[in-house]
Design an enzyme around this catalytic site. Structure first.
Site, PDB file in Angstrom:
ATOM      1  N   LYS A  50       1.492   9.361  -5.698  1.00  0.00           N
ATOM      2  CA  LYS A  50       2.187  10.763  -5.350  1.00  0.00           C
ATOM      3  C   LYS A  50       3.250  11.411  -6.367  1.00  0.00           C
ATOM      4  O   LYS A  50       3.258  12.378  -6.791  1.00  0.00           O
ATOM      5  CB  LYS A  50       2.637  11.054  -4.001  1.00  0.00           C
ATOM      6  CG  LYS A  50       1.534  10.678  -2.573  1.00  0.00           C
ATOM      7  CD  LYS A  50       0.563  11.639  -2.811  1.00  0.00           C
ATOM      8  CE  LYS A  50       1.043  13.101  -2.207  1.00  0.00           C
ATOM      9  NZ  LYS A  50      -0.106  14.074  -2.179  1.00  0.00           N
ATOM     10  N   VAL A  58       0.921  -1.390   0.008  1.00  0.00           N
ATOM     11  CA  VAL A  58       0.067   0.080  -0.139  1.00  0.00           C
ATOM     12  C   VAL A  58       0.844   1.341  -0.095  1.00  0.00           C
ATOM     13  O   VAL A  58       0.592   2.254  -0.867  1.00  0.00           O
ATOM     14  CB  VAL A  58      -0.961  -0.191   1.346  1.00  0.00           C
ATOM     15  CG1 VAL A  58      -1.649   1.268   1.371  1.00  0.00           C
ATOM     16  CG2 VAL A  58      -2.029  -1.113   1.057  1.00  0.00           C
ATOM     17  N   VAL A  65       2.681   1.837  -3.430  1.00  0.00           N
ATOM     18  CA  VAL A  65       1.510   2.255  -4.435  1.00  0.00           C
ATOM     19  C   VAL A  65       1.102   3.777  -4.275  1.00  0.00           C
ATOM     20  O   VAL A  65       1.164   4.562  -5.116  1.00  0.00           O
ATOM     21  CB  VAL A  65       0.097   1.642  -4.285  1.00  0.00           C
ATOM     22  CG1 VAL A  65      -0.987   2.061  -5.097  1.00  0.00           C
ATOM     23  CG2 VAL A  65       0.356  -0.099  -4.687  1.00  0.00           C
ATOM     24  N   TYR A  66       1.230   4.197  -2.652  1.00  0.00           N
ATOM     25  CA  TYR A  66       1.101   5.492  -2.507  1.00  0.00           C
ATOM     26  C   TYR A  66       2.108   6.534  -2.951  1.00  0.00           C
ATOM     27  O   TYR A  66       1.926   7.393  -3.544  1.00  0.00           O
ATOM     28  CB  TYR A  66       0.959   5.548  -0.860  1.00  0.00           C
ATOM     29  CG  TYR A  66       1.049   7.029  -0.205  1.00  0.00           C
ATOM     30  CD1 TYR A  66       0.225   7.950  -0.411  1.00  0.00           C
ATOM     31  CD2 TYR A  66       2.208   7.590   0.262  1.00  0.00           C
ATOM     32  CE1 TYR A  66      -0.165   9.216   0.016  1.00  0.00           C
ATOM     33  CE2 TYR A  66       2.333   8.623   0.929  1.00  0.00           C
ATOM     34  CZ  TYR A  66       1.313   9.586   0.610  1.00  0.00           C
ATOM     35  OH  TYR A  66       1.477  10.857   1.241  1.00  0.00           O
ATOM     36  N   LEU A  67       3.288   5.949  -2.597  1.00  0.00           N
ATOM     37  CA  LEU A  67       4.557   7.034  -3.080  1.00  0.00           C
ATOM     38  C   LEU A  67       4.631   6.986  -4.682  1.00  0.00           C
ATOM     39  O   LEU A  67       4.879   8.123  -5.083  1.00  0.00           O
ATOM     40  CB  LEU A  67       5.837   6.082  -2.544  1.00  0.00           C
ATOM     41  CG  LEU A  67       6.245   6.360  -1.162  1.00  0.00           C
ATOM     42  CD1 LEU A  67       7.418   5.592  -0.605  1.00  0.00           C
ATOM     43  CD2 LEU A  67       6.289   7.656  -0.858  1.00  0.00           C
TER      44      LEU A  67
END
Length: 218
Positions: free
Chosen positions: A133, A125, A128-130
């Site tokens: 962004k 997770v 995927v976030y990094l």
């Protein structure tokens, strides 16, 4: 100034709204739940009810008309799965940038994350976030109609702000109180000489206003 903040009920956004309202700016915060409106009013901001995962660019642009600056501070949050990293952390940021271009709002500040990188590898997770962004940041930097600044804070804390920061292109990892992130954002919003910069932010020994002035124009 009139400033519109996406993710208006976020922890950094509420702090930023208080700072901007206290200095006399007109502030609007985009929220997706009507019950969040009272918190924004208490902070001195006008709540704008919009779900950035489902509205059109035109709808968002209508609320950006006449604004002097836009701040993207929305996020899916730590409890969300990978799908919402794509729809909020990336998708909503792209939508908000497109809406700012359409509404001719040049000043555009993004609250990103240290380590954001469109080439970041991994399926977790946070990976995927990094990546999301990073992809959003890359999209914003390609918009020639925006005077953008991307701010990448280190690990966020709820400690009281010190007003002392380290703000550079590359600081290395560290922590930063949300109070101090909001204070830096308030300075960045009306320091257009920081346009075109991607900056990392952690706690340090330089007063916020001095730190922002020192990077302006670099």
């Amino acid at each position: 100034m009139r400033i519109v903040i996406a993710g208006g009920h976020g922890q950094i956004a509420l702090r930023l709204e208080r700072l901007l309202a206290a200095r006399g700016d007109e502030v609007a915060g985009i929220i997706r739940k009507a019950e969040q409106g009272d918190d924004l009013r208490a902070a001195g901001a006008e709540p704008v009810l919009l779900d950035l995962e489902s509205v059109s660019v035109e709808e968002v642009a209508a609320h950006l008309q006449g604004a002097d600056a836009a701040v993207f501070a929305a996020g899916a949050g730590p409890g969300s799965g990978t799908a919402r990293k794509e729809t909020v952390d990336k998708g909503a940021a792209v939508l908000f940038a497109d809406a700012a271009v359409r509404a001719r709002v040049r000043r555009f500040v993004v609250v990103s994350s240290m380590g954001a990188d469109p080439a970041h590898q991994g399926d977790g997770v946070f990976d995927v976030y990094l990546r999301a962004k990073g992809e959003a940041d890359a999209y914003v930097t390609r918009q020639e109609a925006l005077d953008w600044t991307i701010l990448r804070p280190g690990s966020l804390t709820d400690d009281a702000g010190t007003g002392q920061v380290r703000l550079e292109a590359h600081t290395g990892p560290g922590t930063i109180p949300r109070d101090d992130v909001a204070a830096v954002l308030a300075e960045l919003v009306d320091t257009s000489a920081t346009a075109g910069l991607t900056l990392e932010l952690i706690s340090g020994s330089t007063p916020v206003s001095v730190a922002v002035k020192s990077v302006a124009g670099n």
